[in-house]
Design an enzyme around this catalytic site. Structure first.
Site, mmCIF file in Angstrom:
data_model
loop_
_atom_site.group_PDB
_atom_site.id
_atom_site.type_symbol
_atom_site.label_atom_id
_atom_site.label_comp_id
_atom_site.label_asym_id
_atom_site.label_seq_id
_atom_site.Cartn_x
_atom_site.Cartn_y
_atom_site.Cartn_z
ATOM 1 N N GLY B 44 0.820 -1.206 0.000
ATOM 2 C CA GLY B 44 0.000 0.000 0.000
ATOM 3 C C GLY B 44 0.846 1.245 0.000
ATOM 4 O O GLY B 44 2.074 1.178 0.032
ATOM 5 N N GLU B 112 6.407 -12.438 -2.033
ATOM 6 C CA GLU B 112 6.106 -13.590 -1.194
ATOM 7 C C GLU B 112 4.621 -13.896 -1.292
ATOM 8 O O GLU B 112 3.780 -13.051 -0.989
ATOM 9 C CB GLU B 112 6.447 -13.279 0.267
ATOM 10 C CG GLU B 112 7.815 -13.756 0.707
ATOM 11 C CD GLU B 112 7.908 -13.733 2.224
ATOM 12 O OE1 GLU B 112 7.867 -14.802 2.845
ATOM 13 O OE2 GLU B 112 7.987 -12.626 2.783
#
Lengths: 219, 219
Positions: B44, B112
């Site tokens: 974000g 990931e």
DNA sequence: AGACTTAATTGTATTTTGCAAATAACAATT
DNA sequence: AATTGTTATTTGCAAAATACAATTAAGTCT
């Protein structure tokens, strides 16, 4: 450090749908202040810091201020932002759309309904909000109980059929419609209640608890 | 007069979906600063004032910063706000969700991926964002070309079939699936291209221009 | 050549849909 | 009371879509 970022104003704008005279309409307000003073616009207002967890509380406040009570259906639509959408500066608008039976609005004084195909010129980026709202409503109507929220609490199968045709904008076979709606369990018969007239009485239905809880269930 | 209203920070958070080892996954980053330093979180960032017309440009910037290129599919999800969602104060988060083929991420260093059923503890209201994103993805998958964006540019009918089953979470009949997909014109054969192996070669397909333009067309 | 593996098509029973017609139940009128 | 008008609701059937099972296709590998 992020203290230094500029921050926008945050507002809500509401696309308030209803069906009047067999037409999909929007409720607009007349702006009392500049900019765009005197123009018709979507009802809206600023979000307050206390209004928690998405801006839904602000949306409800605006609707209550406009028509005097809550809308049976309310859902977040889309968030518009940018420095260009409002001449006063950078702003973010969390847009909502709501559905209200016209029968509830009839009492309301200030409610002015405009057919979505014949809207007056709108300020800000409201035309874009309207386009998105209509698109979403049409898209959701087919697969859900949504259009039923445009009807009063008690309605006949034909009322429902007509409302679906109007929101979707296409013809639907009566027999198939009846079949599909009933098997989805989104409405239920009101035992012993009929609408009478110079014809065979029509069974009255209401939204089932299943449809109502599906609407309440927000993550 | 509205100059005096308090104003929140505005950020974007991204639910970055991919499918790895036949499982629907999300790409998370590890937070390098407080609050929640060290926790895995949705990528974000703050929205800048220059980033016009909804916060999509900010979302693209965040994604590019995370994986190095644009996501094939990106769409606004929902806007979350309130004083409680971030300990630093009142904030508004315009959440987006994006779809990326795992094959593109394999090169990316920092990516990931976590299966959506086995996510680590998430900070802020990120669990709520994730829940909403998964719900939206599942809901849209059935009726659209959406899951195809989880595949590389060239894929076989069986690849597509598997991806749809994984995102929806249910079995789909092979023959019917093939029929339905082909008649919807969302994919097209790549003439003369096949995937070979110790078996009959499989026709390769790509997203049709129709599906791609349907995605671009934003109001 | 034969075994093996996945791709793609085919066939058929079942279900859903689209369309048209028939029947039902009342009020109003004759 | 019988007839007419009007809307409600059901029925029947053809056509289309779907689910399921089985078959055929086209290659590699041993």
């Amino acid at each position: 450090m992020e203290q230094n970022y500029p921050r926008p104003w945050v507002m809500v704008d509401i696309a308030l749908f209803t069906i009047r005279d067999e037409r999909l309409c929007l409720i607009l307000t007349r702006r009392k202040e500049p900019p765009f003073e005197g123009l018709h616009a979507l009802p809206g207002g600023f979000v307050h810091i206390q209004e928690d967890t998405d801006a839904e509380a602000a949306a409800r406040r605006v609707i209550r201020g406009k028509i005097g009570f809550d809308a049976p259906y309310l859902e977040q639509l889309y968030t518009f932002s940018g420095a260009a959408r409002d001449p006063r500066g950078w702003s973010v608008s969390v847009a909502y759309y709501a559905l209200i039976p016209w029968s509830l609005l009839a009492r309301s004084t200030s409610a002015e309904a405009f057919a979505v195909e014949a809207l007056p010129p709108l300020p800000f980026d409201h035309p874009r909000i309207v386009a998105k709202a209509v698109e979403r409503l049409r898209g959701k109507a087919t697969y859900s109980s949504l259009p039923a929220f445009l009807l009063p609490a008690e309605f006949t199968m034909n009322d429902l059929h007509r409302i679906y045709e109007q929101t979707i904008g296409a013809r639907l076979d009566k027999a198939s419609f009846r079949h599909k709606i009933l098997e989805q369990d989104i409405i239920e018969e009101i035992p012993g209640r009929f609408r009478t007239g110079a014809h065979r009485p029509a069974q009255l239905y209401r939204l089932s608890s299943k449809a109502l809880t599906a609407f309440e269930r927000k993550i």
